[in-house]
Design a protein around this motif. Sequence first.
Motif, PDB file in Angstrom:
ATOM      1  N   ALA A 274       0.678  -1.021  -0.055  1.00  0.00           N
ATOM      2  CA  ALA A 274       0.165   0.105   0.082  1.00  0.00           C
ATOM      3  C   ALA A 274       0.982   1.201  -0.232  1.00  0.00           C
ATOM      4  O   ALA A 274       0.375   2.092  -0.301  1.00  0.00           O
ATOM      5  N   ALA A 275       2.289   0.979   0.466  1.00  0.00           N
ATOM      6  CA  ALA A 275       2.643   2.501   1.051  1.00  0.00           C
ATOM      7  C   ALA A 275       4.286   2.339  -0.320  1.00  0.00           C
ATOM      8  O   ALA A 275       5.078   3.732  -0.775  1.00  0.00           O
ATOM      9  N   ASN A 276       4.208   0.898  -1.549  1.00  0.00           N
ATOM     10  CA  ASN A 276       5.111   1.053  -2.462  1.00  0.00           C
ATOM     11  C   ASN A 276       4.402   0.613  -3.298  1.00  0.00           C
ATOM     12  O   ASN A 276       4.892  -0.473  -4.115  1.00  0.00           O
ATOM     13  N   PRO A 277       3.323   1.125  -4.423  1.00  0.00           N
ATOM     14  CA  PRO A 277       2.197   0.543  -5.068  1.00  0.00           C
ATOM     15  C   PRO A 277       3.203  -0.034  -6.321  1.00  0.00           C
ATOM     16  O   PRO A 277       2.948  -0.400  -6.880  1.00  0.00           O
ATOM     17  N   ASP A 278       4.986   0.722  -6.687  1.00  0.00           N
ATOM     18  CA  ASP A 278       6.005  -0.069  -7.739  1.00  0.00           C
ATOM     19  C   ASP A 278       6.049  -1.079  -7.551  1.00  0.00           C
ATOM     20  O   ASP A 278       6.731  -1.713  -8.263  1.00  0.00           O
ATOM     21  N   ILE A 279       6.249  -1.948  -5.557  1.00  0.00           N
ATOM     22  CA  ILE A 279       6.773  -2.581  -6.381  1.00  0.00           C
ATOM     23  C   ILE A 279       5.695  -4.143  -5.450  1.00  0.00           C
ATOM     24  O   ILE A 279       4.573  -3.940  -4.165  1.00  0.00           O
ATOM     25  N   LYS A 280       5.257  -5.458  -5.268  1.00  0.00           N
ATOM     26  CA  LYS A 280       4.705  -6.714  -5.576  1.00  0.00           C
ATOM     27  C   LYS A 280       5.425  -7.652  -4.611  1.00  0.00           C
ATOM     28  O   LYS A 280       6.694  -7.770  -4.983  1.00  0.00           O
ATOM     29  N   VAL A 281       4.916  -7.977  -3.590  1.00  0.00           N
ATOM     30  CA  VAL A 281       5.636  -9.203  -3.143  1.00  0.00           C
ATOM     31  C   VAL A 281       5.207 -10.694  -3.165  1.00  0.00           C
ATOM     32  O   VAL A 281       4.260 -10.338  -3.063  1.00  0.00           O
ATOM     33  N   ASP A 282       5.418 -11.198  -3.908  1.00  0.00           N
ATOM     34  CA  ASP A 282       4.789 -12.723  -4.304  1.00  0.00           C
ATOM     35  C   ASP A 282       5.570 -13.363  -2.832  1.00  0.00           C
ATOM     36  O   ASP A 282       6.700 -14.035  -3.222  1.00  0.00           O
ATOM     37  N   LEU A 283       4.978 -13.436  -2.228  1.00  0.00           N
ATOM     38  CA  LEU A 283       5.022 -15.012  -1.022  1.00  0.00           C
ATOM     39  C   LEU A 283       4.717 -16.037  -1.761  1.00  0.00           C
ATOM     40  O   LEU A 283       3.941 -16.685  -1.999  1.00  0.00           O
ATOM     41  N   GLN A 284       6.515 -17.197  -1.960  1.00  0.00           N
ATOM     42  CA  GLN A 284       5.937 -18.794  -2.205  1.00  0.00           C
ATOM     43  C   GLN A 284       5.556 -19.192  -0.318  1.00  0.00           C
ATOM     44  O   GLN A 284       7.369 -18.759   0.555  1.00  0.00           O
ATOM     45  N   PHE A 285       5.094 -20.009  -0.408  1.00  0.00           N
ATOM     46  CA  PHE A 285       5.794 -20.901   0.789  1.00  0.00           C
ATOM     47  C   PHE A 285       6.154 -22.282   1.112  1.00  0.00           C
ATOM     48  O   PHE A 285       5.421 -22.885  -0.041  1.00  0.00           O
ATOM     49  N   THR A 286       6.576 -22.888   1.465  1.00  0.00           N
ATOM     50  CA  THR A 286       7.103 -24.596   1.513  1.00  0.00           C
ATOM     51  C   THR A 286       7.198 -25.183   2.794  1.00  0.00           C
ATOM     52  O   THR A 286       7.778 -24.589   3.700  1.00  0.00           O
TER      53      THR A 286
END
Length: 414
Positions: free
Chosen positions: A50-62
């Motif tokens: 929300a504070a950094n709309p130019d970055i998306k964090v793609d969370l991947q869990f194993t």
Amino acid sequence: MSRRLFAIGLALAASTPFMSFAAAEETVKLWSWRTEDQAAMGRIFAAFEAANPDIKVDLQFTPDADYQNRLATALRGGKGPDIAQLKAYGELQPLVEAGYLEPLNDSVPAIAEMPETATGGVISVADGKFYGVPYSVPVLGVFYNTALFEANGIAVPTTYAEFLAACEKLKAAGVTPIASGGAQGSAWALEIGVGMIGPTIYGADFYGEMMSGKASFEDPRFIATLKRFAELKPYYSDGFAGIDYTTSTQQFINGQAAMFFGGSWENGSFKAQNPDLKFSVFAFPADAATDKPLVAAFSDGSYGLVADSEKKEAATKVLNFIASPEFAQLFADELGWPAARPDVTSEDPVLKAMIAMQGNTTPYLSLVGYRWQTPTASSVIQAEVIDMVEGNITPEKLAADVNAAVSTWFKPKP
């Protein structure tokens, strides 16, 4: 997104200078083994986005059992994430030595603001630099069912004698005093019990004595720790030798047992599995009462920048967020763990108790000091601790076996 997270997101946006990494949105891949934290971590990074709309964090869990192998294989093939959740201490070193990670001292300066208890797990022995952003400093303690304590007229024990008296009272009432088990590959949970009891016997200076070679695992104080853990067997779960970690947690969560030896991560897990459970935590008591009991603590892990990442600028901004007070507060609020930074507050009584426990700690001995090479102290303790509790080997034998194992590689630092 909750109102609290949205407000923090807006605050971050207002306080973060505008910086464009690319014309289009950048996606930063972050890998983690904490599958149980997936929803909470999603909410935390939603505040960042929300504070950094130019970055998306793609969370991947194993799942944890498969994570290290997946990460190592991907890094060898140059197909890893941009940011990897990393184990601490000795388990971090092979990745650093292989050149898979970037040092962070210059790019994430806020790491240096964290206490040594947190940063000790992210330092390379080769160059002394930070290779990860710590996220939590868990403490070890006794979780207890407040309703069962109240129903049986038991106050939180302040001495070991009072602890034994509480166990006797609970057992007489037909309640399992301590849910405990380490079968089927989960003996790490029993090692935690040993690590929790230890500081109450060997004290704050013992870790330094061990590191300098003035003491060893055959020291009478460590043997006394093992003996104390074993002598509590009458109060552990029935069928102790065949009980695993998951079963013992369910005994506590379902109200069948009054106490559980564990670490800070149990707080969020217990609440998620049984929101109606009334519980809290206390430091395992020593022989004499004290206003500030000594507890074991350690750096749980960190997030590191993968050297082959093609999104280093954006990933570094994510890592600076993870190192910030904003992340620390969100982490504590969402997960119920004490964060790596000390500047965190909470109204959760369990978390408040653990934050207070952080005020007087000593390193979790077998993890912090003796997981740097193989055989580790942990591997021997976990292999033999059930036999010790069952009386098949003596505490002296277990202590000697641990000492012999680590002596093949451990070099004291005078």
